[in-house]
Structures are given as structure tokens and as C-alpha cells.
Design an enzyme around this catalytic site. Structure first.
Site, short mmCIF file in Angstrom:
data_model
loop_
_atom_site.label_atom_id
_atom_site.label_comp_id
_atom_site.label_asym_id
_atom_site.label_seq_id
_atom_site.Cartn_x
_atom_site.Cartn_y
_atom_site.Cartn_z
N LEU A 142 0.82 -1.22 0.00
CA LEU A 142 0.00 0.00 0.00
C LEU A 142 0.85 1.27 0.00
O LEU A 142 0.34 2.36 -0.23
CB LEU A 142 -0.96 0.01 1.19
CG LEU A 142 -2.10 -1.02 1.13
CD1 LEU A 142 -2.97 -0.94 2.38
CD2 LEU A 142 -2.96 -0.83 -0.12
N ARG A 143 2.15 1.13 0.26
CA ARG A 143 3.13 2.24 0.13
C ARG A 143 3.00 3.37 1.16
O ARG A 143 3.82 4.27 1.15
CB ARG A 143 3.10 2.86 -1.27
CG ARG A 143 3.31 1.88 -2.42
CD ARG A 143 4.66 1.21 -2.36
NE ARG A 143 4.95 0.45 -3.59
CZ ARG A 143 5.72 -0.62 -3.62
NH1 ARG A 143 6.28 -1.08 -2.51
NH2 ARG A 143 5.96 -1.24 -4.75
N ASN A 201 7.09 -3.27 3.91
CA ASN A 201 8.21 -2.48 3.36
C ASN A 201 7.81 -1.05 2.99
O ASN A 201 8.04 -0.57 1.89
CB ASN A 201 8.85 -3.19 2.16
CG ASN A 201 7.91 -3.38 1.00
OD1 ASN A 201 6.69 -3.32 1.15
ND2 ASN A 201 8.45 -3.65 -0.18
N ASP A 258 8.92 -9.26 3.29
CA ASP A 258 8.67 -9.31 1.85
C ASP A 258 9.30 -8.15 1.07
O ASP A 258 9.29 -7.01 1.52
CB ASP A 258 7.19 -9.34 1.52
CG ASP A 258 6.98 -9.39 0.02
OD1 ASP A 258 7.45 -10.35 -0.60
OD2 ASP A 258 6.41 -8.44 -0.53
N HIS A 306 4.44 -15.72 -3.41
CA HIS A 306 4.70 -15.76 -4.86
C HIS A 306 5.60 -16.90 -5.33
O HIS A 306 6.68 -16.69 -5.87
CB HIS A 306 5.21 -14.41 -5.39
CG HIS A 306 6.21 -13.69 -4.52
ND1 HIS A 306 7.32 -14.29 -3.98
CD2 HIS A 306 6.25 -12.40 -4.11
CE1 HIS A 306 7.99 -13.38 -3.29
NE2 HIS A 306 7.36 -12.25 -3.34
N ASN A 351 9.88 -9.64 -9.41
CA ASN A 351 10.71 -10.34 -8.43
C ASN A 351 9.79 -11.17 -7.54
O ASN A 351 9.01 -10.59 -6.79
CB ASN A 351 11.49 -9.33 -7.59
CG ASN A 351 12.32 -10.00 -6.51
OD1 ASN A 351 12.30 -11.22 -6.38
ND2 ASN A 351 13.03 -9.21 -5.73
N ASP A 410 0.44 -9.54 -5.18
CA ASP A 410 1.71 -8.83 -5.00
C ASP A 410 1.62 -7.43 -5.63
O ASP A 410 2.56 -6.96 -6.27
CB ASP A 410 2.89 -9.63 -5.55
CG ASP A 410 4.25 -9.06 -5.13
OD1 ASP A 410 4.28 -8.10 -4.33
OD2 ASP A 410 5.27 -9.58 -5.61
N HIS A 452 4.33 1.46 -8.66
CA HIS A 452 5.54 2.27 -8.89
C HIS A 452 5.15 3.47 -9.77
O HIS A 452 4.31 3.35 -10.65
CB HIS A 452 6.63 1.45 -9.60
CG HIS A 452 7.23 0.41 -8.71
ND1 HIS A 452 7.98 0.72 -7.60
CD2 HIS A 452 7.16 -0.94 -8.76
CE1 HIS A 452 8.37 -0.39 -7.01
NE2 HIS A 452 7.88 -1.41 -7.68
ZN LIG Z 1 8.01 -10.51 -2.46
#
Ligand SMILES: [Zn+2]
Length: 426
Positions: free
Chosen positions: A64-65, A95, A153, A233, A279, A306, A310
């Protein structure tokens, strides 16, 4: 909010294997009654004839950033994208900036999600402080503040001893450890699957062994010390075989695959479109087929997007420099119905299970059922609706989709969370 009566939907409930026309009465956020024909005086009636109603879809792998990268996505925009994609709950990876590795960040996410009154947001805490893979994050206090799982992750937990302690801590709290399986010493600078395509393009390859070796390590750790492991993933047929092997030995492991790894191969990367830089990377057709087989034989428990927003400027660079990932919340349902169900590979009921009951069980959260007493988190699909994926119409703040221009028949048209309509495009 008064009672709501949903009429004449074709209800698909994987837990009870129900596939039949039902009426559903919702009161106080829960399913009160479920029967072939219901009347309720005073209830608001919504006619769903010709539409399919499923348990609310759950995406257990979303970025969700927020906090920190709100130009890419916010909790508000990510929730709106989820609701429009048919999802009623998402698990938010750690992250962010700052990383969700302590109570304050978890609380910020929980509070902002509540303020949105949209889809449910399940925060996932980091395994390690700052995702640095050195010291464990403040797991106890994050669990108290609401995290439902832990994961670094985006990065692997390279330190096996740290992974072992993470499994022990998570096990004490009864939550799973979600793992991004990547041995950095094998993967190196790889940006696409190591094989014919990487050789032809002369770009650094990412060997499948870099994923499978870590899966093997973690399966053995869980077998020896207990806990619950969830592999994020999964991309290789060999990785799926390892999971089968471990399950046969009684290891508690679940795993997910993404819509892009289930529908695209490394051949798609030949045009060097950075929106296809993933990735872990897109793999060859034999792996894609292996993943579809693993959906059918129940080795894979969940499909998760996932969703990785960006900014366009970040993706508009040379392939080797671009960030990894595609957004997925608003494309998963049509892509999966078109490519897996309409092609005859997977039944609609199994797909619904992979998007609802499967992730609910893997995460250990409520939901995933259409049943009396269950929260009225529900998704409505129109299997006849035709459309084209158009990034300009996304609710997401980002546009980096792996599926631009794809035509699909079968789209989500309504999402309800706790009996409240959070999206309606009927
Ligand atoms: Zn990942």
C-alpha cells in the site's frame, strides 16, 4: 444501517461447496439468513439476478506504500483499488518508509484504514528491524497493535538463525511467517529468469535455484522447530514439488501464486517492457503449467496479486534499472476468469476458493465464507460483462500493469464489507 436483502444471486461458497441461487439477509454486518427464497419487511432489497455472489475476496499480498511513498499509492487509493477489483480485505506488506517494524507504524496503518471505512486492511509486520535481516523486529508489540503475520517481503531472510527465531516468535503468537524466497548469493544481479530468454537478451539471469533452495531451507526449519510457514509468490514447478514433499511429512506450510506468474512467461519479457520485470521473475512455460497444476491439486492455497505500485517515471528507465513489480488489485479477477476459468483449466468454484477461503485460512483471519453468522464481506461478479483493461481508469495511483489492453469477460461489479457497499458498478 438497516437490514439488506440480496435477492436471486447465484451463490458460490467453496467451504460448503454451494453453487445455487439464494437470497441473503444481512443485519448488523453479518449474514443472518441464507435460503432459496426470503422476504424481509423493511429491508432494503438489491436484486442480483444473473450475477454470481462469492465470499469477499482477500488479497494476502499487497503493497500500500503508506507511510512514505504516497505518490505511488496510499491506504485510501489502495483500498479503493481493492474494492473496485472485488477484494474486501488486503494484507499490507511491511516495506513502507518507515518500515512497519514497531507499534507506532502498525497503529498508523490500522487507524488510517479504519478512517477510510473501505476494505479491511490486515497489517503484516516486518520480521527484522528495518528489513535489514539483522535483529528481530518488535514482534510482540506489533501483534498487540494488530499485525496478523510477519514478513520481510521484498527481501529474503538470508540469515537462517534469524529465520529460526522468527518462526519461534510467530509460533508463540499463533501467526504465520510469510516468506519471500530468494537466496541472494545465488540470484546475484539477476533481473529475469536465467534461461534461454536471458541469454538471448544478454541480461543477468535469476536462477530458479535461488528460489527453490530457500524454500527447501525453510521447509526443513519448520519441520524441525514447528510454526507456520507461508511461501509468497511461488514461481517454480520444483518449488511446488518441495511443498508437496513437505506436506506429506506433516509440515504446516501454505503457499500463494500471483496472477502474472500463472498467466505470463519469461517470453513476455523479450520486448523489455519494464512493467513485466518481476521479483521473482516470470518463468518458462513449464513452470507456469506446473503452477496451474498445483492450483488444481491444492498444493497452492491462495492467489495473491503482490500489488506493487511504482511511479511511471521509475518504470520509464532501462530494463536493468527499473524497480520490480506490477499492480494487480484491479486486474486479478478478469485476468484469472479469462485465462484460467474460461480456458477450462480451473473451475470457477476453485478460483473463488483460491481468492477467499484459501487466503483466509493461510492468514488465519475471518472471512472466506458465505454462511449464516459470517461477516457480510461479499463480492459480486458479472460473468457476462466484457471489458478491456485500461490503466487510465484504475483507482490505484500507479499505472504499472502487466496486463494492459487485455480483453476479458467476467468482472467484479460489487463489493460489500460488513454489509456495507464499498463498490457498486452494476
Ligand atoms: Zn516478495
Amino acid at each position: 444501517m438497516g437490514p439488506l436483502l440480496l435477492k436471486r444471486a447465484r451463490v458460490l461458497d467453496p467451504a460448503s461447496q454451494l453453487d445455487g441461487v439464494r437470497d441473503i439477509l444481512i443485519e448488523q454486518g453479518r449474514i443472518q439468513r441464507l435460503a432459496p427464497e426470503l422476504d424481509a419487511t423493511g429491508a432494503r432489497v438489491v436484486d442480483l439476478e444473473g450475477l454470481v455472489l462469492t465470499p469477499g475476496l482477500i488479497d494476502m499480498h499487497v503493497h500500500l506504500r503508506e507511510p512514505g511513498q504516497e505518490a505511488k499509492e496510499t491506504i485510501a487509493s489502495g483500498c479503493a483499488a481493492a474494492a473496485a477489483g472485488g477484494f474486501t480485505a488486503v494484507a499490507a506488506m511491511a516495506n513502507t518508509d518507515p518500515v512497519n517494524d514497531c507499534r507506532a507504524v502498525t497503529e498508523l496503518i490500522v487507524n488510517e484504514a479504519q478512517r477510510q471505512r473501505s476494505v479491511r486492511v490486515y497489517p503484516v509486520g516486518a520480521v527484522s528491524e528495518g528489513l535489514r535481516g539483522e535483529r528481530l523486529a518488535a514482534i510482540d508489540e506489533m501483534v498487540a497493535a494488530g499485525v496478523v503475520a510477519i514478513s520481510d517481503d521484498g527481501r529474503p531472510v538470508m540469515n537462517g538463525s534469524l529465520m529460526r527465531r522468527a518462526l519461534e516468535q510467530a509460533s508463540r503468537h499463533g501467526i504465520p511467517v510469510l516468506v519471500h524466497e530468494q537466496d541472494e548469493t545465488i540470484v546475484g544481479e539477476g533481473v529475469v529468469h536465467e534461461g534461454e530468454v536471458s541469454a538471448r537478451l544478454h541480461i543477468p539471469g535469476w536462477p530458479a535455484a535461488g528460489e527453490d533452495a530457500m524454500i527447501g531451507r525453510d521447509l526443513m526449519l519448520v519441520e524441525d522447530i514447528g510454526g507456520r510457514l507461508h511461501i509468497q509468490h511461488l514461481t517454480t514447478a520444483r518449488g511446488a514439488a518441495l511443498v508437496r514433499w513437505a506436506r506429506a511429512r506433516g509440515v504446516r506450510v501454505t503457499c500463494e501464486a500471483t496472477p502474472h506468474h500463472l498467466t505470463l512467461t519469461d517470453e513476455a519479457v523479450a520486448g523489455l517492457n519494464t512493467d513485466l520485470k518481476m521479483n521473482p521473475p516470470l518463468r518458462p512455460e513449464r513452470d507456469r503449467r506446473g503452477l496451474v497444476e498445483a492450483l488444481i491439486d491444492r498444493t497452492i492455497d491462495a492467489i495473491a496479486t503482490d500489488h506493487a505500485p511504482h511511479h511511471p517515471n521509475e518504470k520509464a528507465v532501462e530494463f536493468c534499472c527499473a524497480p520490480f513489480g506490477t499492480i494487480g488489485l484491479e486486474t486479478a479477477v478478469p485476468v484469472l476468469i479469462e485465462r484460467l476459468v474460461r480456458s477450462g483449466s480451473v473451475s470457477l468454484l476453485r478460483l473463488v476458493e483460491l481468492l477467499s477461503l484459501g487466503p483466509a485460512r493461510a492468514l488465519g483471519v475471518a472471512g472466506g465464507r458465505v454462511a449464516i453468522g459470517a461477516p457480510a464481506d461479499l463480492t459480486v461478479l458479472d460473468l457476462e460483462r466484457e471489458g478491456t483493461i485500461d490503466a487510465e481508469r484504475f483507482r490505484s495511483l500507479s499505472r504499472n500493469t502487466a496486463f494492459p489492453g487485455w480483453r476479458a469477460v467476467g468482472w467484479p461489479v460489487m463489493s460489500l464489507v460488513g454489509g456495507r457497499v464499498v463498490y457498486d458498478a452494476r
